[in-house]
Design a protein around this motif. Structure first.
Motif, PDB file in Angstrom:
ATOM      1  N   ASP A 109       0.817  -1.208   0.000  1.00 50.66           N
ATOM      2  CA  ASP A 109       0.000   0.000   0.000  1.00 50.66           C
ATOM      3  C   ASP A 109       0.855   1.264   0.000  1.00 50.66           C
ATOM      4  N   GLN A 135       1.549   6.790  -0.377  1.00 47.49           N
ATOM      5  CA  GLN A 135       0.588   5.771  -0.792  1.00 47.49           C
ATOM      6  C   GLN A 135       0.836   5.355  -2.233  1.00 47.49           C
ATOM      7  N   LYS A 138      -3.864   4.101  -6.528  1.00 45.92           N
ATOM      8  CA  LYS A 138      -4.893   3.065  -6.624  1.00 45.92           C
ATOM      9  C   LYS A 138      -5.072   2.685  -8.086  1.00 45.92           C
ATOM     10  N   LEU A 158      -7.547  -8.180   1.735  1.00 48.03           N
ATOM     11  CA  LEU A 158      -7.095  -8.930   2.904  1.00 48.03           C
ATOM     12  C   LEU A 158      -7.164  -8.032   4.123  1.00 48.03           C
ATOM     13  N   GLU A 159      -7.777  -8.516   5.183  1.00 38.67           N
ATOM     14  CA  GLU A 159      -7.786  -7.758   6.431  1.00 38.67           C
ATOM     15  C   GLU A 159      -7.400  -8.670   7.587  1.00 38.67           C
ATOM     16  N   THR A 160      -7.021  -8.065   8.691  1.00 39.35           N
ATOM     17  CA  THR A 160      -6.780  -8.849   9.905  1.00 39.35           C
ATOM     18  C   THR A 160      -7.922  -8.630  10.891  1.00 39.35           C
ATOM     19  N   ASP A 161      -8.691  -7.565  10.673  1.00 38.87           N
ATOM     20  CA  ASP A 161      -9.825  -7.259  11.541  1.00 38.87           C
ATOM     21  C   ASP A 161     -11.083  -7.643  10.774  1.00 38.87           C
ATOM     22  N   LEU A 164     -13.894  -5.387   9.430  1.00 42.70           N
ATOM     23  CA  LEU A 164     -13.677  -4.454   8.323  1.00 42.70           C
ATOM     24  C   LEU A 164     -13.842  -5.103   6.958  1.00 42.70           C
ATOM     25  N   LYS A 168     -15.040  -2.886   3.759  1.00 41.74           N
ATOM     26  CA  LYS A 168     -13.956  -2.440   2.879  1.00 41.74           C
ATOM     27  C   LYS A 168     -14.138  -2.991   1.465  1.00 41.74           C
TER      28      LYS A 168
ATOM     29  N   HIS B 120      -3.360  -4.514  13.804  1.00 35.72           N
ATOM     30  CA  HIS B 120      -4.030  -4.888  12.563  1.00 35.72           C
ATOM     31  C   HIS B 120      -3.281  -4.312  11.375  1.00 35.72           C
ATOM     32  N   LYS B 121      -3.650  -4.805  10.217  1.00 32.30           N
ATOM     33  CA  LYS B 121      -3.115  -4.280   8.976  1.00 32.30           C
ATOM     34  C   LYS B 121      -3.282  -2.759   8.974  1.00 32.30           C
ATOM     35  N   SER B 124      -4.662   2.056   4.518  1.00 30.96           N
ATOM     36  CA  SER B 124      -4.221   3.144   3.646  1.00 30.96           C
ATOM     37  C   SER B 124      -5.382   4.126   3.534  1.00 30.96           C
ATOM     38  N   GLY B 127      -3.357   9.063   3.891  1.00 28.26           N
ATOM     39  CA  GLY B 127      -2.159   9.802   3.510  1.00 28.26           C
ATOM     40  C   GLY B 127      -0.912   8.963   3.681  1.00 28.26           C
TER      41      GLY B 127
END
Lengths: 257, 257
Positions: A109, A135, A138, A158-161, A164, A168, B120-121, B124, B127
């Motif tokens: 990212d 960043q 995108k 991919l998330e860890t939480d 979300l 997302k 957590h991840k 992005s 900023g």
């Protein structure tokens, strides 16, 4: 497209660290010479316990090579990846709806712009190191809107939480207007993913991020690793995507008929 | 000791990216079945052009395995590495002067302490990203002074600015009091290195960083890659170190006799 030195199709079964191929090669029965060296006529053979798997992998590899169905492109930096993806998608846009993009590369990212890179190795001994990273642009936005307007585009989130994950994924669809986001949780990704996509009746994403949740649908895909420890969830992901892609091509033909 | 998934002895000749082993395996002459699949009796053979090299590599690998002369230890983080090196060097200190440490792992100079890691991840969209990394503790100091006081310790100093190479190598010897620093320039390291060591007459490093340049000697080692493109400079580095290590053991015996 793969990052150089990442695991690759076929040879991924033989990681040098976890399943080194030198361990399952043997010299055949011929006598070693007196120095313990293999004789010049020695044959190299595969140990019986490894033969069946290697035969399968090797046959699949040679099939893909002979059929010309796998082209591997190597990148190293995020920059390489973005330019390569642009060039490839612009070429493939000729295929229209027949082309599916499976964007599974875990591109970072953030990146360090070249003008802020140190020319020489950074000297330690001056205390802690401060880094400011920008960043990464995108890429999905121009991919969907400009480079390959008709491609079927599958991105990953991919998330860890876990809380979300779906929000997302919806946000990405609203922002970029593509076809599917596959959401996965870092700790559950080997046996559970969620397909998030716009409902057929949903407004196109030109409305930006204001598309509310009821315009998306989720379907969860789970496999039972206790029952099938060798199974890989990617097999089922790909089957599901093939089905969706075909339905999507058919829908366009029906609409234009 | 090697970082997981780094190239390793022997199998390094068969990187999946640059020299994939699946490419030099073939099925033998037996007819494929009608489906194009190899028959169950098919043999896997090594292509003739690759046989000689693979025989050599495989023989050397099996020799090392049978003789028990290679123990590989895997680490992932800098932290793993430091604890592992401490444990290993404390055990090996029993060997006294007979033990040589070849500290070639390019351990990072900076790290992110666990308490500053994100649970957590990192999201992005907010900023740029600011990171502050701490210096990795200088492991050579306790290694030389406490864990293995009699070991012959070879460290490496890689620089990109050639003007810094010898001064930084001398500084390391002055600071840690060990036996040799091998300096190499990132762009020339495949064919040129410099051995920097204290002169026999030099004061021990307890004087800290004030030891002036005339107490050190440099000797350059160069190989001619145009004449010998297959040659690897590590062969000559190791021969030179074996000589120096033996002389160093002999000097101690002479002194105590």
């Amino acid at each position: 497209m793969h990052r150089q030195f990442s695991l690759q199709p076929f040879s991924r079964h033989y990681s040098h660290s976890t399943h080194p191929f030198l361990d399952f090669l043997d010299f055949d029965g011929s006598e070693p010479t007196s120095a313990g060296e293999p004789s010049a006529a020695a044959h190299i053979v595969v140990r019986p316990a490894e033969r069946a798997q290697l035969l399968d992998v090797l046959a699949a590899y040679k099939d893909a090579q002979n059929a010309g169905t796998l082209l591997t492109l190597t990148f190293v930096t995020v920059n390489d990846y973005l330019w390569l993806l642009r060039a490839v998608s612009q070429e493939l846009s000729q295929l229209g709806r027949s082309c599916l993009y499976y964007l599974a590369a875990a591109v970072s990212d953030f990146f360090l712009p070249r003008q802020r890179m140190s020319e020489h190795k950074i000297q330690s001994g001056k205390g802690s190191l401060h880094i400011e990273m920008d960043q990464v642009p995108k890429i999905l936005k121009p991919l969907v809107a400009e480079w390959t307007r008709e491609g079927y585009i599958v991105s990953f989130k991919l998330e860890t939480d876990e809380a979300l994950l779906v929000p997302k994924a919806r946000q990405a669809l609203a922002r970029y207007g593509h076809q599917v986001v596959i959401g996965n949780d870092l700790h559950r990704r080997k046996f559970e993913v969620v397909f998030v996509s716009p409902k057929a009746s949903a407004p196109r994403a030109d409305q930006g991020e204001s598309v509310p949740g009821e315009h998306y649908e989720e379907s969860w895909l789970r496999i039972d690793l206790e029952q099938h420890p060798q199974k890989e969830i990617e097999e089922d992901i790909v089957s599901e995507l093939v089905k969706r892609h075909q339905a999507w091509i058919a829908a366009a033909s029906a609409a234009s008929a």
